[in-house]
Write an enzyme that holds these catalytic residues in place. Structure first.
Site, PDB file in Angstrom:
ATOM      1  N   ASP A 147      24.857  83.719 106.324  1.00 12.24           N
ATOM      2  CA  ASP A 147      24.522  84.449 107.544  1.00 12.24           C
ATOM      3  C   ASP A 147      23.482  85.540 107.303  1.00 12.24           C
ATOM      4  O   ASP A 147      22.466  85.606 108.000  1.00 12.24           O
ATOM      5  CB  ASP A 147      25.804  85.046 108.135  1.00 12.24           C
ATOM      6  CG  ASP A 147      25.590  85.602 109.528  1.00 12.24           C
ATOM      7  OD1 ASP A 147      25.916  84.911 110.506  1.00 12.24           O
ATOM      8  OD2 ASP A 147      25.085  86.739 109.636  1.00 12.24           O
ATOM      9  N   LEU A 175      25.245  84.576 113.173  1.00  9.59           N
ATOM     10  CA  LEU A 175      24.640  83.256 113.055  1.00  9.59           C
ATOM     11  C   LEU A 175      25.676  82.199 112.709  1.00  9.59           C
ATOM     12  O   LEU A 175      25.570  81.053 113.146  1.00  9.59           O
ATOM     13  CB  LEU A 175      23.511  83.278 112.022  1.00  9.59           C
ATOM     14  CG  LEU A 175      22.354  84.217 112.365  1.00  9.59           C
ATOM     15  CD1 LEU A 175      21.221  84.061 111.371  1.00  9.59           C
ATOM     16  CD2 LEU A 175      21.850  83.970 113.781  1.00  9.59           C
ATOM     17  N   ASP A 176      26.677  82.561 111.926  1.00  8.21           N
ATOM     18  CA  ASP A 176      27.786  81.636 111.681  1.00  8.21           C
ATOM     19  C   ASP A 176      28.497  81.315 112.993  1.00  8.21           C
ATOM     20  O   ASP A 176      28.712  80.149 113.336  1.00  8.21           O
ATOM     21  CB  ASP A 176      28.799  82.258 110.711  1.00  8.21           C
ATOM     22  CG  ASP A 176      28.330  82.215 109.268  1.00  8.21           C
ATOM     23  OD1 ASP A 176      27.570  81.306 108.920  1.00  8.21           O
ATOM     24  OD2 ASP A 176      28.726  83.101 108.491  1.00  8.21           O
ATOM     25  N   ALA A 177      28.870  82.368 113.713  1.00  7.41           N
ATOM     26  CA  ALA A 177      29.594  82.159 114.976  1.00  7.41           C
ATOM     27  C   ALA A 177      28.706  81.482 116.011  1.00  7.41           C
ATOM     28  O   ALA A 177      29.144  80.590 116.750  1.00  7.41           O
ATOM     29  CB  ALA A 177      30.102  83.496 115.517  1.00  7.41           C
TER      30      ALA A 177
END
Length: 403
Positions: A147, A175-177
């Site tokens: 991320d 960015l992960d989520a």
């Protein structure tokens, strides 16, 4: 195997089977949404260690808080996919599932023939979602990325923080989520497309593509200004006053995006003359004289407590909030009223409060059924359900292919 033999759920995706080959944060962030929506999610983990997120502290009675947060409602099976027998088990499962989600580095699953092209040939109805760091093509597609790395690469870090400090990463793994959410949007769209055509498809997204999309305002405005945006702290480049102000005790966040709200603000502060000041009449003026306006506001707010100003500003219809710490969010009456942190049962912890999906559906609500699974908690149960014989289970166990 019939749909009727699946674990029963009541969510909108009840009856959908998801084979989860993901780890860490981005992939599990996608599959937990599908699980909360009622899909049966079978999480495949490697022997001994399982998902890397199991090793991310802090821990609650030995269980990773990271893992607990985004792996509820899933079943954990341990399969060594580096072995031919393990790869064969995955192929056997994929022939019976609706969706496969993976976030391996590009090329890793190809050598095992567990890539999307291979599995979709065996199951044309399969929806295969790849979630990567850099996307499907280009020289960086094979590179690892997390991320923070992609926040740096896509420019997000360059606009985060205050002007006086070095660039900062966002305080949550956006960015992960975010890429997890795009994955789910793609999967839901592909499920609808399959209803119309009878065929699945390959879909994908990446942290890089998500980061570029999140930067849409800045990438577009750069074309107008030809100037790199700079960190604004709590301020906003397009509006004023907008940001944090010091009261007698806590920081107060204001969001004033138009002239009408500004007039409400100054009335609530008993400074209606500011609305007639040539420096502050229009938002464009207030941006130019932002520092002067901020000085006046800080001087005014410093005379009373944050609670005092919140009451006055909310009565006037002014968007505002205390800048709350996590402990204050946990105790927020609004959070409790919306039941945003329901308790979910866990096999060893007992129960833990976890944020529910921020979606309300009256006729087919999402649900928290079970806590995050222990490593390999459902291996034998799931594999039996999908046709693996007892003799095979014993042989795979003896060889260390399953746990």
């Amino acid at each position: 195997m019939s749909r009727e033999s699946q674990p029963k759920t009541s969510g909108p995706l009840s009856g959908i089977r998801v084979l989860d080959l993901t780890s860490n944060i981005s992939g599990p962030s996608a599959t937990v949404i599908l699980a909360d929506m009622g899909a049966e999610v079978v999480k495949v983990e490697r022997p001994k260690r399982g998902d890397d997120a199991r090793g991310m502290g802090p821990y609650i009675q030995g269980e990773s808080s990271y893992f607990l947060a985004i792996n509820r409602n899933k079943q954990s099976v341990v399969i060594d996919i580096s072995t031919e027998e393990g790869q064969d088990i995955i192929r056997r499962l994929a022939r019976q599932f609706d969706v496969v989600v993976e976030n391996f580095r590009r090329g890793v699953l190809d050598k095992y023939q567990l890539d999307g092209e291979s599995l979709c040939k065996e199951n044309p109805q399969l929806i295969y979602c790849s979630l990567s760091a850099y996307g499907e093509e280009g020289p960086d597609s094979v590179n690892p990325g997390y991320d923070a790395v992609l926040q740096a690469r896509t420019g997000i870090m360059s606009i985060t923080g205050s002007r006086q400090e070095e660039p900062s990463r966002a305080g949550v793994s956006i960015l992960d989520a975010g890429s997890g959410m795009w994955s789910v949007i793609g999967i839901l769209s592909a499920l609808y497309h399959r209803e119309q055509t009878g065929y699945g498809q390959l879909i994908g997204t990446s942290l890089y593509e998500t980061g570029v999309y999140w930067m849409n305002y800045h990438l577009t405005s750069y074309q107008a200004t030809q100037q790199d945006p700079v960190p604004q702290g709590t301020s906003h480049a397009a509006f004023a006053p907008y940001g944090s102000y010091q009261t007698k005790d806590d920081l107060l966040l204001l969001g004033i995006s138009n002239n009408s709200l500004f007039r409400r603000l100054v009335q609530a502060l008993d400074h209606e003359e500011w609305a007639e000041d040539p420096r502050f009449i229009h938002n464009s003026d207030r941006i130019v004289y932002r520092n002067e306006l901020d000085n006046l506001l800080n001087e005014c707010f410093s005379n009373e407590s944050c609670s005092y100003w919140l009451e006055r500003l909310k009565m006037a219809g002014v968007p505002c909030s205390r800048i709350q710490k996590v402990s204050q969010v946990m105790d927020d009456p609004h959070l409790q009223l919306l039941n945003m942190m329901p308790a979910v049962k866990h096999s060893s912890i007992g129960s833990i409060k976890i944020p529910r999906l921020p979606i309300r559906m009256k006729k087919s609500p999402t649900e928290l059924r079970t806590g995050a699974p222990k490593l390999g908690e459902h291996t034998y149960e799931v594999l039996r359900r999908y046709g693996v014989t007892q003799l095979e289970l014993e042989e795979f166990s003896r060889k260390g292919i399953i746990e």
